[in-house]
Design an enzyme around this catalytic site. Structure first.
Site, PDB file in Angstrom:
ATOM      1  N   ASP A   1       0.818  -1.214   0.000  1.00 39.24           N
ATOM      2  CA  ASP A   1       0.000   0.000   0.000  1.00 39.24           C
ATOM      3  C   ASP A   1       0.852   1.264   0.000  1.00 39.24           C
ATOM      4  O   ASP A   1       0.468   2.294  -0.550  1.00 39.24           O
ATOM      5  CB  ASP A   1      -0.885  -0.023   1.258  1.00 39.24           C
TER       6      ASP A   1
ATOM      7  N   LYS B   1     -10.105   7.676  11.128  1.00 37.77           N
ATOM      8  CA  LYS B   1     -10.141   7.951   9.682  1.00 37.77           C
ATOM      9  C   LYS B   1      -8.704   7.964   9.191  1.00 37.77           C
ATOM     10  O   LYS B   1      -8.016   8.976   9.275  1.00 37.77           O
ATOM     11  CB  LYS B   1     -10.813   9.312   9.444  1.00 37.77           C
TER      12      LYS B   1
ATOM     13  N   GLU C   1      -6.495   8.145   2.973  1.00 33.42           N
ATOM     14  CA  GLU C   1      -6.996   7.466   1.770  1.00 33.42           C
ATOM     15  C   GLU C   1      -5.860   6.876   0.939  1.00 33.42           C
ATOM     16  O   GLU C   1      -6.072   6.005   0.113  1.00 33.42           O
ATOM     17  CB  GLU C   1      -7.816   8.445   0.924  1.00 33.42           C
TER      18      GLU C   1
ATOM     19  N   CYS D   1       7.697  12.638   9.853  1.00 32.62           N
ATOM     20  CA  CYS D   1       7.515  14.026  10.295  1.00 32.62           C
ATOM     21  C   CYS D   1       8.749  14.546  11.014  1.00 32.62           C
ATOM     22  O   CYS D   1       9.035  15.728  10.986  1.00 32.62           O
ATOM     23  CB  CYS D   1       6.274  14.153  11.154  1.00 32.62           C
TER      24      CYS D   1
ATOM     25  N   THR E   1      -5.488  10.286  10.589  1.00 26.27           N
ATOM     26  CA  THR E   1      -4.060   9.966  10.491  1.00 26.27           C
ATOM     27  C   THR E   1      -3.533  10.024   9.056  1.00 26.27           C
ATOM     28  O   THR E   1      -4.288  10.054   8.095  1.00 26.27           O
ATOM     29  CB  THR E   1      -3.783   8.568  11.092  1.00 26.27           C
TER      30      THR E   1
ATOM     31  N   GLU F   1       9.038  21.699   4.410  1.00 23.24           N
ATOM     32  CA  GLU F   1       9.093  20.245   4.557  1.00 23.24           C
ATOM     33  C   GLU F   1       8.914  19.587   3.190  1.00 23.24           C
ATOM     34  O   GLU F   1       7.950  19.866   2.482  1.00 23.24           O
ATOM     35  CB  GLU F   1       7.964  19.782   5.490  1.00 23.24           C
TER      36      GLU F   1
ATOM     37  N   GLU G   1      -0.082  16.550  15.440  1.00 25.19           N
ATOM     38  CA  GLU G   1       1.296  16.144  15.112  1.00 25.19           C
ATOM     39  C   GLU G   1       1.502  16.503  13.654  1.00 25.19           C
ATOM     40  O   GLU G   1       1.052  15.790  12.762  1.00 25.19           O
ATOM     41  CB  GLU G   1       1.466  14.632  15.269  1.00 25.19           C
TER      42      GLU G   1
HETATM   43  N1  LIG Z   1       4.123  15.449   9.383  1.00 24.80           N
HETATM   44  C1  LIG Z   1       3.538  14.365   9.001  1.00 24.80           C
HETATM   45  O1  LIG Z   1       3.476  13.399   9.723  1.00 24.80           O
HETATM   46  C2  LIG Z   1       2.916  14.350   7.670  1.00 24.80           C
HETATM   47  C3  LIG Z   1       3.110  15.369   6.782  1.00 24.80           C
HETATM   48  N2  LIG Z   1       2.546  15.309   5.564  1.00 24.80           N
HETATM   49  C4  LIG Z   1       2.796  16.409   4.631  1.00 24.80           C
HETATM   50  O2  LIG Z   1       1.575  16.773   4.061  1.00 24.80           O
HETATM   51  C5  LIG Z   1       1.645  16.737   2.664  1.00 24.80           C
HETATM   52  C6  LIG Z   1       0.326  16.338   2.101  1.00 24.80           C
HETATM   53  O3  LIG Z   1       0.030  14.997   2.413  1.00 24.80           O
HETATM   54  P1  LIG Z   1      -1.474  14.563   2.621  1.00 24.80           P
HETATM   55  O4  LIG Z   1      -1.602  13.127   2.519  1.00 24.80           O
HETATM   56  O5  LIG Z   1      -2.341  15.353   1.714  1.00 24.80           O
HETATM   57  O6  LIG Z   1      -1.658  14.981   4.143  1.00 24.80           O
HETATM   58  P2  LIG Z   1      -2.920  15.521   4.873  1.00 24.80           P
HETATM   59  O7  LIG Z   1      -2.491  16.262   6.042  1.00 24.80           O
HETATM   60  O8  LIG Z   1      -3.818  16.222   3.927  1.00 24.80           O
HETATM   61  O9  LIG Z   1      -3.648  14.182   5.301  1.00 24.80           O
HETATM   62  C7  LIG Z   1      -3.615  13.627   6.586  1.00 24.80           C
HETATM   63  C8  LIG Z   1      -5.002  13.130   6.958  1.00 24.80           C
HETATM   64  O10 LIG Z   1      -5.905  14.210   7.026  1.00 24.80           O
HETATM   65  C9  LIG Z   1      -7.059  13.942   6.247  1.00 24.80           C
HETATM   66  N3  LIG Z   1      -7.606  15.207   5.779  1.00 24.80           N
HETATM   67  C10 LIG Z   1      -7.285  15.908   4.670  1.00 24.80           C
HETATM   68  N4  LIG Z   1      -8.016  17.037   4.600  1.00 24.80           N
HETATM   69  C11 LIG Z   1      -8.812  17.066   5.688  1.00 24.80           C
HETATM   70  C12 LIG Z   1      -9.765  17.978   6.189  1.00 24.80           C
HETATM   71  N5  LIG Z   1     -10.064  19.100   5.555  1.00 24.80           N
HETATM   72  N6  LIG Z   1     -10.363  17.709   7.356  1.00 24.80           N
HETATM   73  C13 LIG Z   1     -10.068  16.580   8.041  1.00 24.80           C
HETATM   74  N7  LIG Z   1      -9.187  15.671   7.596  1.00 24.80           N
HETATM   75  C14 LIG Z   1      -8.558  15.905   6.442  1.00 24.80           C
HETATM   76  C15 LIG Z   1      -6.534  13.031   5.177  1.00 24.80           C
HETATM   77  O11 LIG Z   1      -7.572  12.328   4.573  1.00 24.80           O
HETATM   78  C16 LIG Z   1      -5.603  12.151   5.964  1.00 24.80           C
HETATM   79  O12 LIG Z   1      -6.321  11.165   6.660  1.00 24.80           O
HETATM   80  C17 LIG Z   1       2.770  15.784   2.379  1.00 24.80           C
HETATM   81  O13 LIG Z   1       3.345  16.049   1.167  1.00 24.80           O
HETATM   82  C18 LIG Z   1       3.702  16.030   3.512  1.00 24.80           C
HETATM   83  O14 LIG Z   1       4.546  17.099   3.209  1.00 24.80           O
HETATM   84  C19 LIG Z   1       1.774  14.274   5.191  1.00 24.80           C
HETATM   85  C20 LIG Z   1       1.538  13.232   6.025  1.00 24.80           C
HETATM   86  C21 LIG Z   1       2.133  13.173   7.329  1.00 24.80           C
HETATM   87  N1  LIG Z   2       8.425   4.707  13.901  1.00 23.50           N
HETATM   88  C1  LIG Z   2       9.308   5.607  13.648  1.00 23.50           C
HETATM   89  N2  LIG Z   2      10.558   5.301  13.452  1.00 23.50           N
HETATM   90  N3  LIG Z   2       8.961   6.867  13.523  1.00 23.50           N
HETATM   91  C2  LIG Z   2       7.641   7.323  13.663  1.00 23.50           C
HETATM   92  C3  LIG Z   2       7.512   8.644  12.992  1.00 23.50           C
HETATM   93  C4  LIG Z   2       6.178   9.222  13.208  1.00 23.50           C
HETATM   94  C5  LIG Z   2       5.757  10.325  12.283  1.00 23.50           C
HETATM   95  O1  LIG Z   2       6.278  10.488  11.180  1.00 23.50           O
HETATM   96  O2  LIG Z   2       4.800  10.995  12.656  1.00 23.50           O
HETATM   97 NA    NA Z   3      -1.497   3.118  -1.530  1.00 21.87          NA
END
Ligand SMILES: NC(=O)C1=CN([C@@H]2O[C@H](COP(=O)(O)OP(=O)(O)OC[C@H]3O[C@@H](n4cnc5c(N)ncnc54)[C@H](O)[C@@H]3O)[C@@H](O)[C@H]2O)C=CC1
Ligand SMILES: N=C(N)NCCCC(=O)O
Ligand code: NA
Length: 505
Positions: free
Chosen positions: A101, A187, A190, A296, A161, A395, A262
């Protein structure tokens, strides 16, 4: 190579069973390492959120909470441990699904599943310990009142998440919320929901009371947004981008709903000139190329003492060249694909912008020659970076490291803190006092000394500034889902005596 996979076809997990999404829609599941569509997941909408939240609320209140929210911690612990055992049993198929996935190396998915199991077991222990922490007395400077504190579950938790650690990020929220006695609606992203849907199957197998955990997959605006704004969701916990975090906080603010966020990061790794170069290089590599930098807390800004910079970069490139980039199912793979075509394009754009702003792509920056399909990007090292460049400030969430040199400790600290983010920070030096000074000077929620990225279920995790607020994991993770109730008792035989008593007649 693992056996040919079958992708289970699942519905939404609501009220203890499977339920087709109200509008009957599904979303494709893409394996980003092959670009093939390998299955689909249900696409929930506001109608389904309504049903899932009602199920969670019902489970919270059912029989006055006797079966879950007010049950002894041992009851909840038993279910958390049963789920842990099932995940352990299914570890290899769950790890395979996670890799198919998300494109992450199978070894990483394996390690993630170990972390998932450990997290369920850890919060089972905390669920049990919680009972012993109830009614803790408050010391008061008077005799006629006695006060104590109850810690109660906050209610229905909405858990939203990201895709980078699909089942693990869900677990960081599911386990403390259930341990606390909350019920929850999860949730997941996707872009990677398969393993979270399998968690639903496991909940059925262990007989988790219906509605305690509900899992709805779907798009952010369609399924996440109505969850974050729902009046019967009492708390929202979110991992994802800073932009979405702001939207969630805005939605939650309308109901004065507590949130924990987070979000993103641009964490620094500072390396001094007194280190074992290869040892430090490996941590630098691990800090940014683990999970293809989609972490992150990735230490995406490397700060090198000028005295070792040249030697360090030579070794860094040598180690980077040696990273096995392959189909993530191949044995020994250390760099898989990134999550999606969108993320792939975004990362390439970051690299081309860095180049056009005058930075040097010291290594990588392109698709690996030997991989024709899949969203693969070479480990990329960028030098000649200035602090006004996008690559320094934003980022990337990809396998892209930017490097700057420093001369003095104070310059290193200034560069390290030159960011709107504040999740992680790391320092490598053999001078322990210096490490401690730097630890205090870094504006971040996590500091790693002589390493980068170890993530321990017992230790608090979370950031400052635009990396969000609130802490997951450890005891702090449990507090997110508890509310504190002050109980104060008047225990004197005397009349209170503030008002003049009326005549007895
Ligand atoms: N710091 C971190 O852990 C993360 C950072 N990112 C950053 O975000 C960028 C975009 O990735 P995405 O997958 O689009 O992240 P996203 O922040 O849009 O998605 C995270 C979650 O939020 C949900 N979501 C999206 N819009 C929402 C809304 N309006 N209300 C409630 N929930 C909502 C998504 O369906 C998903 O479950 C990445 O390129 C990356 O730079 C992405 C994932 C994790
Ligand atoms: N499991 C490891 N190594 N890291 C977790 C990172 C959590 C995050 O990106 O939000
Ligand atoms: Na996938």
């Amino acid at each position: 190579m693992a056996a040919p996979p079958t992708i289970p076809r699942r519905s939404l997990f609501i009220g203890g069973g499977w339920r087709e999404p109200s509008l009957g829609r599904r979303l494709p599941v893409v394996n980003p390492a092959t670009e093939a569509t390998i299955g689909d997941i249900p696409a929930a909408t506001a109608e389904d959120v309504e049903i899932a939240v009602a199920a969670a609320r019902d489970a919270f209140l059912r029989d006055g909470g006797r079966h879950w929210s007010r049950a002894p911690g041992t009851v909840r612990a038993k279910f958390l441990r049963a789920i842990a055992a099932k995940i352990k049993e299914r570890k290899s198929d769950l790890a395979l699904l996670e890799t198919l996935d998300s494109g992450k190396p199978l070894d990483e998915s394996d390690a993630d599943m170990d972390d998932v199991v450990a997290c369920f077991e850890y919060y089972a222990d905390l669920a049990e310990a919680l009972d012993g922490k109830q009614r803790s007395p408050i010391s008061l400077p008077m005799e006629n009142f006695k006060s104590y504190v109850l810690k109660e579950p906050i209610g229905v938790a909405g858990l939203i998440t990201a895709w980078n650690y699909p089942l693990l990020m869900a677990t960081w929220k599911v386990t403390p919320s259930l341990a606390a006695g909350c019920t929850a609606v999860l949730k997941p992203s996707e872009l990677a929901s398969l393993t979270c849907l399998e968690l639903g199957a496991i909940c059925i197998e262990v007989g988790l009371p219906p509605g305690v955990l509900n899992i709805i997959t779907g798009l952010g605006p369609e399924a996440g947004a109505p969850l974050s704004s729902h009046p019967h969701v009492d708390k929202v916990a979110f991992t994802g981008s800073t932009e979405t975090g702001k939207r969630i906080m805005t939605a939650a603010a309308q109901m004065v709903k507590p949130v924990s966020l987070e979000l993103g990061g641009k964490s620094p790794l500072i390396v001094f000139d007194d280190v074992d170069i290869d040892k430090a290089v490996e941590w630098a590599i691990f800090g940014i190329f683990l999970n293809a930098g989609q972490v992150c807390s990735a230490t995406s800004r490397l700060l090198l003492h000028e005295k070792i910079a040249k030697q360090f970069l030579d070794r860094l490139v040598a180690w980077a060249k040696n990273i096995k980039i392959s189909d993530p199912l191949e044995k020994g793979c250390r760099l898989g694909s990134v999550i999606s075509e969108g993320q792939y394009e975004k990362i390439k754009k970051f690299i081309s912008t860095a180049r056009s702003e005058g930075a040097t792509i010291l290594y990588g920056g392109a698709r690996p020659q030997h991989l024709r399909r899949g969203f693969f990007i070479e480990p990329t090292i960028i030098t000649d970076v200035s602090t006004s460049m996008q690559i320094w400030r934003e980022e990337v969430f990809g396998p892209v490291l930017c490097v700057k040199e420093f001369r003095t400790e104070s310059e290193a600290v200034e560069l390290a803190n030159d960011t709107h983010y504040g999740l992680g920070g790391a320092v490598i030096s053999n001078d322990q006092e210096r490490c401690e000074r730097i630890t205090k000077a870094l504006h971040s929620g996590i500091v790693w000394i002589n390493c980068s990225q170890p993530t321990l279920v017992q230790a608090p995790w979370g950031g400052n500034k635009r990396s969000g607020f609130g802490r997951e994991l450890g005891e702090w993770g449990l507090e997110n889902y508890l509310t504190v109730k002050q109980v104060t008792k008047y225990c004197s035989d005397e009349q209170w005596g503030w008002y003049q008593p009326p005549s007895k007649l």
